[in-house]
Write a protein that holds these residues in place. Sequence first.
Motif, PDB file in Angstrom:
ATOM      1  N   PHE A  35       0.814  -1.213   0.000  1.00 28.57           N
ATOM      2  CA  PHE A  35       0.000   0.000   0.000  1.00 28.57           C
ATOM      3  C   PHE A  35       0.849   1.264   0.000  1.00 28.57           C
ATOM      4  CE2 PHE A  35      -3.236  -2.828   2.255  1.00 28.57           C
ATOM      5  CZ  PHE A  35      -3.822  -3.205   1.060  1.00 28.57           C
ATOM      6  N   GLU A  36       2.163   1.112  -0.119  1.00 32.54           N
ATOM      7  CA  GLU A  36       3.088   2.244  -0.195  1.00 32.54           C
ATOM      8  C   GLU A  36       3.963   2.094  -1.442  1.00 32.54           C
ATOM      9  OE1 GLU A  36       5.251   2.891   3.472  1.00 32.54           O
ATOM     10  OE2 GLU A  36       3.509   2.306   4.650  1.00 32.54           O
ATOM     11  N   ASP A  37       3.325   1.887  -2.576  1.00 32.61           N
ATOM     12  CA  ASP A  37       4.004   1.748  -3.872  1.00 32.61           C
ATOM     13  C   ASP A  37       5.050   0.646  -3.876  1.00 32.61           C
ATOM     14  OD1 ASP A  37       2.515   3.819  -5.034  1.00 32.61           O
ATOM     15  OD2 ASP A  37       3.906   5.329  -4.260  1.00 32.61           O
ATOM     16  N   ASP A  38       4.784  -0.429  -3.164  1.00 32.93           N
ATOM     17  CA  ASP A  38       5.669  -1.598  -3.108  1.00 32.93           C
ATOM     18  C   ASP A  38       7.086  -1.251  -2.651  1.00 32.93           C
ATOM     19  OD1 ASP A  38       3.684  -3.401  -3.776  1.00 32.93           O
ATOM     20  OD2 ASP A  38       4.077  -3.254  -5.920  1.00 32.93           O
ATOM     21  N   GLN A  39       7.190  -0.309  -1.722  1.00 31.03           N
ATOM     22  CA  GLN A  39       8.497   0.005  -1.145  1.00 31.03           C
ATOM     23  C   GLN A  39       9.001  -1.207  -0.380  1.00 31.03           C
ATOM     24  OE1 GLN A  39       8.759   3.555   1.174  1.00 31.03           O
ATOM     25  NE2 GLN A  39       7.458   4.710  -0.229  1.00 31.03           N
ATOM     26  N   GLU A  40      10.298  -1.464  -0.523  1.00 30.97           N
ATOM     27  CA  GLU A  40      10.927  -2.608   0.133  1.00 30.97           C
ATOM     28  C   GLU A  40      11.865  -2.110   1.223  1.00 30.97           C
ATOM     29  OE1 GLU A  40      13.984  -6.028  -1.283  1.00 30.97           O
ATOM     30  OE2 GLU A  40      12.282  -5.617  -2.603  1.00 30.97           O
ATOM     31  N   ARG A  41      11.746  -2.694   2.434  1.00 35.03           N
ATOM     32  CA  ARG A  41      12.594  -2.305   3.553  1.00 35.03           C
ATOM     33  C   ARG A  41      13.124  -3.543   4.259  1.00 35.03           C
ATOM     34  NH1 ARG A  41       7.803   1.140   5.414  1.00 35.03           N
ATOM     35  NH2 ARG A  41       7.889   2.859   3.947  1.00 35.03           N
ATOM     36  N   THR A  42      14.388  -3.494   4.645  1.00 31.58           N
ATOM     37  CA  THR A  42      14.963  -4.556   5.458  1.00 31.58           C
ATOM     38  C   THR A  42      14.541  -4.325   6.907  1.00 31.58           C
ATOM     39  OG1 THR A  42      16.853  -4.790   3.973  1.00 31.58           O
ATOM     40  CG2 THR A  42      17.094  -5.704   6.195  1.00 31.58           C
ATOM     41  N   VAL A  43      13.907  -5.326   7.518  1.00 31.99           N
ATOM     42  CA  VAL A  43      13.417  -5.176   8.882  1.00 31.99           C
ATOM     43  C   VAL A  43      14.113  -6.118   9.860  1.00 31.99           C
ATOM     44  CG1 VAL A  43      11.148  -4.331   8.154  1.00 31.99           C
ATOM     45  CG2 VAL A  43      11.502  -6.789   8.542  1.00 31.99           C
ATOM     46  N   PHE A  44      14.910  -7.055   9.336  1.00 33.53           N
ATOM     47  CA  PHE A  44      15.582  -8.024  10.189  1.00 33.53           C
ATOM     48  C   PHE A  44      16.913  -8.379   9.559  1.00 33.53           C
ATOM     49  CE2 PHE A  44      16.667 -12.308  11.528  1.00 33.53           C
ATOM     50  CZ  PHE A  44      16.328 -12.341  12.865  1.00 33.53           C
ATOM     51  N   PHE A  45      17.987  -8.332  10.360  1.00 35.23           N
ATOM     52  CA  PHE A  45      19.312  -8.721   9.900  1.00 35.23           C
ATOM     53  C   PHE A  45      20.006  -9.449  11.032  1.00 35.23           C
ATOM     54  CE2 PHE A  45      23.879  -7.720   9.794  1.00 35.23           C
ATOM     55  CZ  PHE A  45      24.213  -8.414   8.650  1.00 35.23           C
ATOM     56  N   SER A  46      20.488 -10.673  10.774  1.00 32.17           N
ATOM     57  CA  SER A  46      21.149 -11.467  11.800  1.00 32.17           C
ATOM     58  C   SER A  46      21.893 -12.618  11.135  1.00 32.17           C
ATOM     59  CB  SER A  46      20.106 -12.025  12.774  1.00 32.17           C
ATOM     60  OG  SER A  46      20.714 -12.779  13.800  1.00 32.17           O
ATOM     61  N   ASP A  47      22.633 -13.355  11.933  1.00 32.77           N
ATOM     62  CA  ASP A  47      23.177 -14.616  11.457  1.00 32.77           C
ATOM     63  C   ASP A  47      22.021 -15.597  11.327  1.00 32.77           C
ATOM     64  OD1 ASP A  47      25.769 -13.629  11.566  1.00 32.77           O
ATOM     65  OD2 ASP A  47      26.082 -14.348  13.603  1.00 32.77           O
ATOM     66  N   ALA A  48      22.015 -16.360  10.251  1.00 32.76           N
ATOM     67  CA  ALA A  48      20.976 -17.361  10.053  1.00 32.76           C
ATOM     68  C   ALA A  48      21.260 -18.577  10.923  1.00 32.76           C
ATOM     69  CB  ALA A  48      20.896 -17.764   8.588  1.00 32.76           C
ATOM     70  N   LYS A  49      20.242 -19.137  11.465  1.00 35.57           N
ATOM     71  CA  LYS A  49      20.334 -20.380  12.242  1.00 35.57           C
ATOM     72  C   LYS A  49      19.675 -21.488  11.429  1.00 35.57           C
ATOM     73  CE  LYS A  49      22.381 -18.087  15.347  1.00 35.57           C
ATOM     74  NZ  LYS A  49      23.822 -18.169  15.356  1.00 35.57           N
ATOM     75  N   GLY A  50      19.590 -22.689  11.957  1.00 33.17           N
ATOM     76  CA  GLY A  50      19.119 -23.840  11.197  1.00 33.17           C
ATOM     77  C   GLY A  50      17.655 -23.830  10.832  1.00 33.17           C
ATOM     78  N   GLU A  51      16.801 -23.356  11.705  1.00 33.81           N
ATOM     79  CA  GLU A  51      15.350 -23.360  11.507  1.00 33.81           C
ATOM     80  C   GLU A  51      14.885 -21.934  11.260  1.00 33.81           C
ATOM     81  OE1 GLU A  51      11.409 -24.679  11.403  1.00 33.81           O
ATOM     82  OE2 GLU A  51      13.170 -25.946  11.639  1.00 33.81           O
TER      83      GLU A  51
END
Length: 112
Positions: A35-51
């Motif tokens: 609903f905001e012209d398909d703006q993309e934002r990163t909301v989570f950044f971390s090391d990936a874990k197994g699950e």
Amino acid sequence: MPDYVNKAYSTQVFYQNYGGEAGGVKMFVNVVFHFEDDQERTVFFSDAKGEVQLNWLCDNLLSITNYGEYGDRSITWILGKEIYDRHGGACDTYKIKRNYVCYTKDNYKNGF
């Protein structure tokens, strides 16, 4: 990994290897605000874990399971008001401080 979708947003998970054979994998969760012209934002950044699993609990509440043998980076938060950057670099910017509650490994939410 497929996109996870609700009415107003969709999420995308991206992975990036780092450090060669002894390194790890970074995980980015981006949200597309339809609903905001398909703006993309990163909301989570971390090391990936197994699950890794994403679940919409309601229209603006997203739960991310990021759990493995060596740690748990799972979180549930309100989109558009909160973000998570494990290392905190994004949390130091004026724009993020002004517009979001920013969680880091030192300022955390949901017990991780």
